[in-house]
Write an enzyme that holds these catalytic residues in place. Sequence first.
Site, PDB file in Angstrom:
ATOM      1  N   HIS A 182      49.123  30.935  46.242  1.00 22.25           N
ATOM      2  CA  HIS A 182      49.137  31.696  47.495  1.00 22.25           C
ATOM      3  C   HIS A 182      50.555  32.144  47.829  1.00 22.25           C
ATOM      4  CE1 HIS A 182      45.337  29.440  47.984  1.00 22.25           C
ATOM      5  NE2 HIS A 182      44.948  30.471  48.721  1.00 22.25           N
ATOM      6  N   ASP A 251      40.565  36.182  42.224  1.00 25.05           N
ATOM      7  CA  ASP A 251      40.941  35.478  43.436  1.00 25.05           C
ATOM      8  C   ASP A 251      41.535  36.531  44.379  1.00 25.05           C
ATOM      9  OD1 ASP A 251      41.426  33.442  45.252  1.00 25.05           O
ATOM     10  OD2 ASP A 251      42.510  32.178  43.839  1.00 25.05           O
TER      11      ASP A 251
END
Length: 335
Positions: A182, A251
Site C-alpha cells: 500500500h 489489487d
Amino acid sequence: MKPVIFGLAGLELTAGERDFFKETDPLGYILFKRNCADRAQMRALTDSLRTLSGRDDVPILIDQEGGRVARMQPPEWPAFPAPAVFDALYEVAPVSAVEAARANAHALGLMLAEVGVNVDALPLLDVRRPETSNVIGDRSLGSEPMRVAALGQAVIEGLRRAGVVGIVKHMPGHGRALVDSHLELPRVSASAEELETDIAPFASLSDAPMGMTCHVVFEAWDAERPATLSPTVVNEIIRGRIGFDGLLMTDDIDMKALSGTAGEKAAAALAAGCDVVLDCWARMDEMVEIAGRIGDASPAMLARLDRAMATITAGPQPGGFEELVAKRDALLALA
C-alpha cells in the site's frame, strides 16, 4: 462492458456516478466502510447498482475478511475472527479447523448476501513467513502451503454455500514481502525454486472462480515489473505454472507500489494479461481517465466472468447464521 471494478464515494450513488457508470458500464463495483451504514442502506445501494447495470449478477465486491479487515463493522454487523485463528486450531485438530473455516465463511457469506454483496475478497493464500510484513500477518491462513490450501478451499466452499464468490489472493504470493505494498514496492529476491512454496496453495486451488494479483516484484521471474504489470508473471506463472484460468483482477491500482497515472497503470495491467482492473477510491477524474485508456472487455474475460458468477447460481444452501456461528465458536474453543 469495461474491464474495471470501481469504488463508490458514499452511502448512495451520486448523480455524477450514476451518469458515468451508466455510460461506462464497468464490470462491477467494490464497497468500503464509507459505503456501509446499515442493512437497509446497503441493500438499497446494491439494488441500485443492479438496476443501473441491468445485470442481476453484476459483481459487487467487498473486503470482509474478519479481524482487522472488515468494512461492515459492529454494532450493525457482528465481528468475525481473523483468519489466523483457523491455522491455530489446525495445529491440534485439522479436520475441525477446516470445518470451522467453512462454517465461518458460510456465516460471513450469509451476512453479505443479505445486503446484496455477491463477491468477497477472500481467502488469502499468502504463505506467512517470520519476516512477512504485518500487512499480511494474521490475515494469513498459515505458514504451511497445504494447510493454507485446505483452509482456503473451505473458505471458498463456505462462501459459495451462501451465494457469494470468493477471490484467492494475492497471486502469486505476498508472503515474502518485507514492506507494505500500500505504501511502497516490495521486492522479493527468492529463487524460483524457493518460490514454489509460495505458489503451491494457488496451484492447489487453481480452479478458484476469481483471483487477485499482488504488486510485488519477483526478481527470479521479472526483475523490472511487479506481478500485476508483468506479462511474464501473469502468463507464465499465474496462468501457466499455477494453472489459474479464473477471472484475474489486479489489487487496487491506487496502491503506492505502482507508479504512473491511474490510466497508465490500468492500461499496463490489462496489457500484461490481467482480466480486470480494480480501482477503489471513487475519484471521478481518475475513473474517467481509466475508462478512456482501456478498451471493452474481451470475449475471454466475459467467459471467465460468466463461469465465476455461475458458481453461485444454485443459491444459498441450508444453514442458519446463528447456528453456523455457534458451530464455528465451539470448534475454535478446541484450540
